[in-house]
Design an enzyme around this catalytic site. Sequence first.
Site, mmCIF file in Angstrom:
data_model
loop_
_atom_site.group_PDB
_atom_site.id
_atom_site.type_symbol
_atom_site.label_atom_id
_atom_site.label_comp_id
_atom_site.label_asym_id
_atom_site.label_seq_id
_atom_site.Cartn_x
_atom_site.Cartn_y
_atom_site.Cartn_z
ATOM 1 N N GLU A 133 17.898 100.179 37.430
ATOM 2 C CA GLU A 133 17.878 99.709 36.039
ATOM 3 C C GLU A 133 16.535 99.991 35.366
ATOM 4 O O GLU A 133 16.214 99.415 34.331
ATOM 5 C CB GLU A 133 18.219 98.214 36.006
ATOM 6 C CG GLU A 133 19.609 97.886 36.540
ATOM 7 C CD GLU A 133 20.749 98.195 35.561
ATOM 8 O OE1 GLU A 133 20.607 97.902 34.370
ATOM 9 O OE2 GLU A 133 21.790 98.746 36.008
ATOM 10 N N HIS A 170 18.564 91.076 34.719
ATOM 11 C CA HIS A 170 17.391 91.922 35.002
ATOM 12 C C HIS A 170 16.201 91.000 35.274
ATOM 13 O O HIS A 170 16.120 89.910 34.688
ATOM 14 C CB HIS A 170 17.019 92.787 33.792
ATOM 15 C CG HIS A 170 17.960 93.920 33.517
ATOM 16 N ND1 HIS A 170 18.408 94.227 32.256
ATOM 17 C CD2 HIS A 170 18.510 94.846 34.346
ATOM 18 C CE1 HIS A 170 19.205 95.283 32.302
ATOM 19 N NE2 HIS A 170 19.295 95.674 33.572
ATOM 20 N N CYS A 224 13.147 94.155 26.248
ATOM 21 C CA CYS A 224 14.214 95.129 26.545
ATOM 22 C C CYS A 224 14.093 96.341 25.645
ATOM 23 O O CYS A 224 14.497 97.438 26.012
ATOM 24 C CB CYS A 224 15.594 94.540 26.293
ATOM 25 S SG CYS A 224 15.974 93.092 27.245
#
Length: 448
Positions: A174, A250, A371
């Site tokens: 990720e 995450h 993000c």
Amino acid sequence: MKSCEVNFDGLVGPTHNYGGLSFGNVASQSNSQQHSNPKEAALQGLQKMKALMDMGFVQGVLAPQERPDVAALRNLGFSGTDAQVIQQAAKQAMPLLVASCSASSMWVANAATVSPSADTADGRVHFTAANLNCKYHRSIEHPTTSRVLGAMFADAKHFAHHAALPAVAQFGDEGAANHTRFCREYGEAGVEFFVFGRSAFDSRYPAPQKYPARQTLEASQAVARLHGLKDDGVVYAQQNPAVIDAGVFHNDVIAVGNGEMLFYHEDAFLNTEQMLAELQAKLGKLGGNFQSVCVPRAQVNVEDAVRSYLFNSQLLTRPDGSMLLIVPEECRSNERVWHYLQGLTNSGGLIREVKVFDLKQSMQNGGGPACLRLRVALNETELAAVNPGVIMTAPLYETLTQWVGKHYRDSLRETDLADPQLLLECRTALDELTQILKLGSVYPFQIN
Ligand code: SUG
């Protein structure tokens, strides 16, 4: 030589919508089917970029992707003209059309993992595009991500690009959302901190029960090898499976690091004491003084952390060495979180200031300030080698704001995704964007 950390923010694409595509991401699931406002989303992101630039930080822009991804739909068996592909998908498999329309590449913390030149064996800045293979709509991002990063960081003397890891769950990667770097100065060797959710090959590591752990230990190790990192410059830690099951999909939803500082939640990791000791020892060997701020669950519980995105903040070093936290509006509207932040900035510690941004459009899909940015530490020579078209300036901000005003819709619902006109609008906008950002041809419609 002077170095700095540049934040490259993802520009929100024209098809931003709430598809409910991310199982395990509470915001994505709970806002599914809401109508979105792509224009507002893009402007909110641009305002954050502009504000950071005005504060004196070097700010960059990362272009969005071509959506709907017609080529991805063709790979799944839809055929005919582009308009027919979209209409067939809308009729036969709406979830696939929705996935192929996602503007999820805006969350560029997931675009790649980046290691600065001071850490790597060959002295170049290394990028590995993330395969994002836990979610179909995200797994289709990396080929274009690689082309865009290649056009931004083109000089092979300074920049090395690695293709995404094998596209299987065992190497689920990720990108920077599960990676942080600690250092004394950005240009000095640092300790790269990789946080994984599970191991694919070693059953001794526990795994979450309810939601997927997207990042594997094996993926993190492969990235560290590809980048030529020294064992002494790497620490691996496991995310607490219980927080993944509470919606922390995450690690950057529960911890953030910068410079010598880790800001984290008490429940974020497994074996926290051992992990902190290793970070302290490894950074210490490099002359650094590792520090951490732990947010106790008694003050902010995991649910509040997930709702407010307290940890999905940008932790930035100001010129006097103190730190600034860029948080989303949702932190101010949560009484406990806001109270905690008041106490933190008044405590005389390193984090002195909090700045609040309205990023609601992105937040409703689970994407906060952190993000939306990919951090790249660069020295002066490397910064000079970056494509200057992607570095934010006051004129570029004006141009992009006008570009959004001209091309973006202010409302999008699932039914609108079936409109082939949307594809044309997106392509027209992106064609102009590649000229504005001087990227050359990076999109499938420009190449094929
Ligand atoms: O991968 N949401 C993204 C949010 C990514 C946040 N990134 C970081 N934490 N770094 C994801 O879950 C939702 C799309 C939708 O439902 O329409 C989405 O993909």
